[in-house]
Design a protein around this motif. Sequence first.
Motif, PDB file in Angstrom:
ATOM      1  N   ARG A  95       2.064   6.902  -6.680  1.00 43.54           N
ATOM      2  CA  ARG A  95       1.095   7.775  -7.233  1.00 43.54           C
ATOM      3  C   ARG A  95       1.777   8.932  -7.932  1.00 43.54           C
ATOM      4  O   ARG A  95       2.161  10.284  -6.739  1.00 43.54           O
ATOM      5  CB  ARG A  95      -0.131   7.864  -6.889  1.00 43.54           C
ATOM      6  CG  ARG A  95      -1.290   9.096  -6.787  1.00 43.54           C
ATOM      7  CD  ARG A  95      -2.027   9.578  -6.131  1.00 43.54           C
ATOM      8  NE  ARG A  95      -1.406  10.186  -5.067  1.00 43.54           N
ATOM      9  CZ  ARG A  95      -0.601  11.768  -5.851  1.00 43.54           C
ATOM     10  NH1 ARG A  95      -1.191  11.984  -6.660  1.00 43.54           N
ATOM     11  NH2 ARG A  95       0.315  12.346  -5.014  1.00 43.54           N
ATOM     12  N   LEU A 144       0.843  -1.247   0.013  1.00 46.54           N
ATOM     13  CA  LEU A 144       0.064  -0.551   0.053  1.00 46.54           C
ATOM     14  C   LEU A 144       0.584   1.230  -0.097  1.00 46.54           C
ATOM     15  O   LEU A 144       0.516   1.871  -0.960  1.00 46.54           O
ATOM     16  CB  LEU A 144      -0.791   0.102   1.477  1.00 46.54           C
ATOM     17  CG  LEU A 144      -1.998   1.235   1.407  1.00 46.54           C
ATOM     18  CD1 LEU A 144      -2.771   1.239   0.280  1.00 46.54           C
ATOM     19  CD2 LEU A 144      -2.443   1.038   2.518  1.00 46.54           C
ATOM     20  N   HIS A 154      -4.819   4.452  -9.661  1.00 45.29           N
ATOM     21  CA  HIS A 154      -3.450   4.931  -9.363  1.00 45.29           C
ATOM     22  C   HIS A 154      -3.222   3.111  -9.616  1.00 45.29           C
ATOM     23  O   HIS A 154      -2.699   2.393 -10.565  1.00 45.29           O
ATOM     24  CB  HIS A 154      -2.440   5.057  -8.544  1.00 45.29           C
ATOM     25  CG  HIS A 154      -1.052   4.759  -8.810  1.00 45.29           C
ATOM     26  ND1 HIS A 154      -0.536   4.819  -9.541  1.00 45.29           N
ATOM     27  CD2 HIS A 154      -0.064   4.416  -7.643  1.00 45.29           C
ATOM     28  CE1 HIS A 154       0.955   4.488  -9.491  1.00 45.29           C
ATOM     29  NE2 HIS A 154       0.979   4.547  -8.766  1.00 45.29           N
ATOM     30  N   ALA A 155      -3.977   2.164  -8.767  1.00 50.56           N
ATOM     31  CA  ALA A 155      -4.133   0.830  -8.681  1.00 50.56           C
ATOM     32  C   ALA A 155      -4.750   0.291  -9.914  1.00 50.56           C
ATOM     33  O   ALA A 155      -3.708  -0.446 -10.184  1.00 50.56           O
ATOM     34  CB  ALA A 155      -4.616  -0.105  -7.448  1.00 50.56           C
ATOM     35  N   LEU A 207       2.242   1.440  -3.404  1.00 49.74           N
ATOM     36  CA  LEU A 207       1.063   2.260  -4.195  1.00 49.74           C
ATOM     37  C   LEU A 207       1.590   4.087  -3.424  1.00 49.74           C
ATOM     38  O   LEU A 207       1.366   4.975  -4.717  1.00 49.74           O
ATOM     39  CB  LEU A 207      -0.246   1.614  -3.806  1.00 49.74           C
ATOM     40  CG  LEU A 207      -1.106   2.273  -4.961  1.00 49.74           C
ATOM     41  CD1 LEU A 207      -1.219   1.056  -6.113  1.00 49.74           C
ATOM     42  CD2 LEU A 207      -2.588   1.958  -4.054  1.00 49.74           C
ATOM     43  N   ILE A 208       1.687   4.320  -2.838  1.00 50.49           N
ATOM     44  CA  ILE A 208       1.473   5.520  -2.233  1.00 50.49           C
ATOM     45  C   ILE A 208       2.219   6.672  -2.892  1.00 50.49           C
ATOM     46  O   ILE A 208       1.855   7.272  -3.544  1.00 50.49           O
ATOM     47  CB  ILE A 208       1.412   5.771  -1.168  1.00 50.49           C
ATOM     48  CG1 ILE A 208      -0.684   5.322  -0.554  1.00 50.49           C
ATOM     49  CG2 ILE A 208       1.537   7.333  -0.363  1.00 50.49           C
ATOM     50  CD1 ILE A 208      -1.216   4.929   1.208  1.00 50.49           C
ATOM     51  N   LEU A 254      -6.077   6.819  -5.488  1.00 53.61           N
ATOM     52  CA  LEU A 254      -5.012   5.753  -4.693  1.00 53.61           C
ATOM     53  C   LEU A 254      -5.648   3.983  -5.870  1.00 53.61           C
ATOM     54  O   LEU A 254      -5.114   3.738  -6.176  1.00 53.61           O
ATOM     55  CB  LEU A 254      -4.861   5.576  -4.138  1.00 53.61           C
ATOM     56  CG  LEU A 254      -4.091   6.295  -2.995  1.00 53.61           C
ATOM     57  CD1 LEU A 254      -4.345   6.000  -1.454  1.00 53.61           C
ATOM     58  CD2 LEU A 254      -2.842   6.498  -3.450  1.00 53.61           C
ATOM     59  N   THR A 255      -7.450   4.432  -5.823  1.00 53.49           N
ATOM     60  CA  THR A 255      -7.529   3.282  -6.997  1.00 53.49           C
ATOM     61  C   THR A 255      -7.288   3.633  -7.979  1.00 53.49           C
ATOM     62  O   THR A 255      -7.136   2.428  -8.925  1.00 53.49           O
ATOM     63  CB  THR A 255      -8.881   3.744  -6.379  1.00 53.49           C
ATOM     64  OG1 THR A 255      -9.356   3.711  -5.197  1.00 53.49           O
ATOM     65  CG2 THR A 255      -9.500   2.917  -7.256  1.00 53.49           C
ATOM     66  N   GLN A 278      -9.293  10.881  -1.689  1.00 50.97           N
ATOM     67  CA  GLN A 278      -7.652  10.447  -2.464  1.00 50.97           C
ATOM     68  C   GLN A 278      -7.959   8.644  -2.057  1.00 50.97           C
ATOM     69  O   GLN A 278      -6.903   8.282  -2.789  1.00 50.97           O
ATOM     70  CB  GLN A 278      -7.375  10.287  -0.682  1.00 50.97           C
ATOM     71  CG  GLN A 278      -5.782  10.023  -0.452  1.00 50.97           C
ATOM     72  CD  GLN A 278      -4.240  10.687  -1.257  1.00 50.97           C
ATOM     73  OE1 GLN A 278      -5.233  11.406  -1.932  1.00 50.97           O
ATOM     74  NE2 GLN A 278      -3.062   9.547  -1.956  1.00 50.97           N
ATOM     75  N   ASN A 279      -9.275   8.548  -1.891  1.00 46.03           N
ATOM     76  CA  ASN A 279      -9.535   6.938  -2.558  1.00 46.03           C
ATOM     77  C   ASN A 279      -9.036   7.055  -3.372  1.00 46.03           C
ATOM     78  O   ASN A 279      -8.830   5.811  -4.597  1.00 46.03           O
ATOM     79  CB  ASN A 279     -10.816   6.752  -1.634  1.00 46.03           C
ATOM     80  CG  ASN A 279     -10.036   6.605  -0.025  1.00 46.03           C
ATOM     81  OD1 ASN A 279      -9.469   6.427   0.560  1.00 46.03           O
ATOM     82  ND2 ASN A 279     -11.902   5.247   0.548  1.00 46.03           N
TER      83      ASN A 279
END
Length: 174
Positions: free
Chosen positions: A13, A6, A116-117, A9-10, A113-114, A109-110
């Motif tokens: 981004r 996680l 980007h994932a 991932l953060i 990040l999603t 922010q969710n």
Amino acid sequence: MRAEELLELIRNRRSIRAFLPDPLSEAEIEALVEAMRWAPSAGNLQSRFFYFITNKQLQRQLARAAWEQYFISEAPLVLVGCVDTRIQAHYGTRGVALYSVMDVSAAVQNVLLTAHALGLGSCWVSAFDEAAVHSILGLPSHLRPVVIIPIGKPAESPAPRPRAPKDRIVQFRD
Ligand SMILES: Cc1cc2nc3c(=O)[nH]c(=O)nc-3n(C[C@H](O)[C@H](O)[C@H](O)COP(=O)(O)O)c2cc1C
């Protein structure tokens, strides 16, 4: 997912400001909606509302209203996040000034990040003429637009922007 994954991932981004035109799949859009829905919320009132905009003419008008940040209308999908000022009935001026903005921000922010994932790029854009965005979308009076998020396959891979050293932004106290 492990915490290290996680955090990775953060860290990886980036704000993306150039996009390919390929549309998002239904599954990708659904994932973004879920990311937004499950964000924390003051009193769980969920004082936020998001428009998912694929109409090119509207996107161009939004880009113009965002002081001509035309990369916005390059993206196949543009979100507009609004605070719902009806939170005032529960939490007064603090609700409107803080909680509702935090509600939207947590959802944003969710979403970033999603995206980007999913291998998608996005950018948080809040520099825009609020009255113009309100009128372009014909928003009801209880909604205040606070963020525009273009999302699509990235057409650039920018280097990381610098971050403040830990001792400038964190203080440990025991
Ligand atoms: C509240 C807020 C407003 C922002 N507004 C804009 C904007 O109007 N236009 C833009 O290109 N980027 C905007 N950004 C993105 C920042 O420029 C970006 O997050 C910052 O430079 C760090 O880069 P990074 O996201 O790639 O790590 C905004 C970010 C935040 C959190």
